[in-house]
Write a protein that holds these residues in place. Structure first.
Motif, short mmCIF file in Angstrom:
data_model
loop_
_atom_site.label_atom_id
_atom_site.label_comp_id
_atom_site.label_asym_id
_atom_site.label_seq_id
_atom_site.Cartn_x
_atom_site.Cartn_y
_atom_site.Cartn_z
N UNK A 139 -52.22 -32.17 -22.46
CA UNK A 139 -50.97 -32.28 -23.21
C UNK A 139 -49.79 -32.36 -22.24
N UNK A 140 -49.59 -33.51 -21.59
CA UNK A 140 -48.53 -33.61 -20.57
C UNK A 140 -47.13 -33.36 -21.12
N UNK A 141 -46.84 -33.81 -22.34
CA UNK A 141 -45.50 -33.64 -22.90
C UNK A 141 -45.23 -32.18 -23.25
N UNK A 142 -46.20 -31.53 -23.88
CA UNK A 142 -46.04 -30.10 -24.20
C UNK A 142 -45.95 -29.27 -22.93
N UNK A 143 -46.76 -29.62 -21.94
CA UNK A 143 -46.74 -28.89 -20.67
C UNK A 143 -45.39 -29.03 -19.98
N UNK A 144 -44.83 -30.24 -20.00
CA UNK A 144 -43.52 -30.46 -19.39
C UNK A 144 -42.44 -29.67 -20.13
N UNK A 145 -42.57 -29.58 -21.45
CA UNK A 145 -41.62 -28.81 -22.24
C UNK A 145 -41.69 -27.32 -21.88
N UNK A 205 -55.53 -20.46 -25.35
CA UNK A 205 -54.13 -20.75 -25.63
C UNK A 205 -53.51 -21.68 -24.59
N UNK A 206 -53.89 -21.55 -23.36
CA UNK A 206 -53.24 -22.29 -22.26
C UNK A 206 -53.23 -23.79 -22.53
N UNK A 207 -52.05 -24.39 -22.39
CA UNK A 207 -51.87 -25.83 -22.58
C UNK A 207 -51.89 -26.48 -21.20
N UNK A 208 -52.90 -27.27 -20.92
CA UNK A 208 -53.03 -27.89 -19.60
C UNK A 208 -52.21 -29.17 -19.51
#
Length: 422
Positions: free
Chosen positions: A124-130, A117-120
């Motif tokens: 995925x920089x945009x999803x991670x920043x969100x 599940x973990x978004x790195x």
């Protein structure tokens, strides 16, 4: 024994990055944080022994805190001075040691989270920043809780300045606890309980937040991949195999959807009891804290900070729950869905499948048999997501801002009643 505590790893084997509140939770709370899976028998035995001794310490604190309430039952001001520490002690004793009983299950959940599940940030920089923006409230709340703990450190300082021997919390012992050989060990135990409680308060909130927001991001990613796949297939302008290709894509998306839903159910199973306990105690705790802060704000700075921390904790959890609920929350099905003979309520995931350009694929496809199969699969996708997923407290309520506002309203009602009795 901190080096034996579980340290999450990514699928490649490298250590997973953890936000500072979770790292602090891992270091400070040996009761709740699991050991490594390969820990030896003596390490496991020592860990269980420390948990058992910790439970006895909590029971001892529970006893002397309750004796203070009994001794001051006729004095509302003194009674409410000791009520917050007693309520939070009982709440944490239930939550912390329930987690201690299921530490292996908690470790398995974390392992699956970082594996699937973990978004790195790299991928995925945009999803991670969100996600980081969504988690900002929990980080601030962790800081406020640490400030509340810092206020208790002032007690030994005032003891030295004014030549007193007061405990950190309002307690009544059945013996003379001011004798030095009793006072020092008991004060050390006071500090230990404070660290366990505070780390549990902000640590579990951040763990739940990480699980919920990364799961939410995966759902968002699921919708993006579905729409992107449909657009790419439609651009190819192939009238023969487009329905077949789209059905294969949709099947893969549905399998990912099922895996996310299964993980969400695991999260629900892990936290539902502790969330119920947290919300059950919150109204009374907020009421007592606000009463002390309102009646004597300058003399009860610790209670003000503690009230702000608890208030922010509930709002942060409610906000995160609402974000997840919005992504997989309940929506009324469009009337056009009736053409599928689905007379149900569906959710945003169901709408995601319904609005995923399947009708354009069918319009472009000349394969009637595959078109029928595709329509059946879209119908199945909507039906499978017609029952929304959300985090609850033993199925009594959904974790959302609505539930939090009801708790705050209840706390204010209790406060109004108590204030009228002064």
């Amino acid at each position: 024994m901190s080096f034996h505590r579980y340290r999450p790893r990514l699928p490649g084997g490298e250590l997973a990055p953890m936000p500072w509140p979770v790292s602090l939770y891992r270091v400070l709370n040996h009761v709740a944080w699991p050991l490594e899976a390969q820990s030896g028998r003596w390490t496991v035995f020592l860990d269980k022994l420390m948990i058992f001794l910790g439970f006895l310490v909590f029971c001892e604190h529970n006893e002397v805190d309750f004796h203070y309430l009994i001794a001051n039952r006729q004095d509302m001001d003194n009674l409410l001075t000791g009520m917050p520490t007693y309520l939070i002690l009982v709440e944490m004793q239930i939550r912390c040691f329930q987690l201690a009983w299921h530490k292996d299950r908690f470790r398995a959940l974390l392992q699956r989270f970082y594996a699937e599940i973990y978004v790195s940030e790299e991928m995925e920089p945009h999803l991670f920043a969100s996600i980081q923006r969504q988690m900002l409230a929990t980080r601030v709340n962790s800081t406020v809780y640490l400030l509340a703990l810092f206020n208790f450190f002032l007690v030994p300082v005032t003891n030295v300045i004014y030549h007193r021997r007061e405990m950190l919390y309002k307690q009544v012992y059945p013996f003379d606890n001011t004798q030095l050989h009793f006072f020092i060990p008991l004060l050390v135990l006071n500090f230990w309980v404070g660290f366990i409680i505070t780390s549990m308060l902000f640590g579990e909130l951040n763990v739940m937040g990480e699980l919920m927001m990364h799961l939410n991001a995966r759902y968002v990613q699921l919708g993006q991949d579905l729409r992107r796949s449909a657009h790419m297939l439609l651009k190819k302008r192939s009238s023969l195999n487009v329905a077949i290709a789209y059905r294969l894509v949709l099947t893969h998306i549905l399998r990912r959807n099922a895996a996310l839903r299964d993980f969400g159910q695991r999260v629900e199973k892990e936290f539902t009891l502790r969330i119920f306990v947290m919300f059950a105690f919150s109204a009374g705790l907020l009421c007592a804290l606000f009463f002390k802060a309102f009646t004597n704000p300058w003399g009860n700075v610790a209670y003000i900070v503690w009230f702000l921390a608890k208030f922010m904790e509930l709002l942060a959890l409610g906000m995160l729950g609402s974000i997840l609920l919005k992504t997989v929350g309940v929506f009324t099905a469009l009337s056009a869905i009736k053409s599928f003979n689905i007379h149900l309520k569906t959710d945003e995931l169901g709408m995601m499948y319904y609005t995923a350009d399947w009708e354009q694929v069918i319009h472009q496809s000349d394969n009637v048999g595959e078109n029928v199969k595709l329509m059946k699969l879209v119908t199945l996708a909507i039906q499978l997501n017609s029952r929304p997923f959300f985090i609850t407290g033993l199925n009594y309520f959904r974790v959302s801002l609505t539930a939090v506002l009801k708790i705050i309203q209840g706390a204010f009602s209790y406060f109004t009643f108590l204030n009228s009795m002064r």
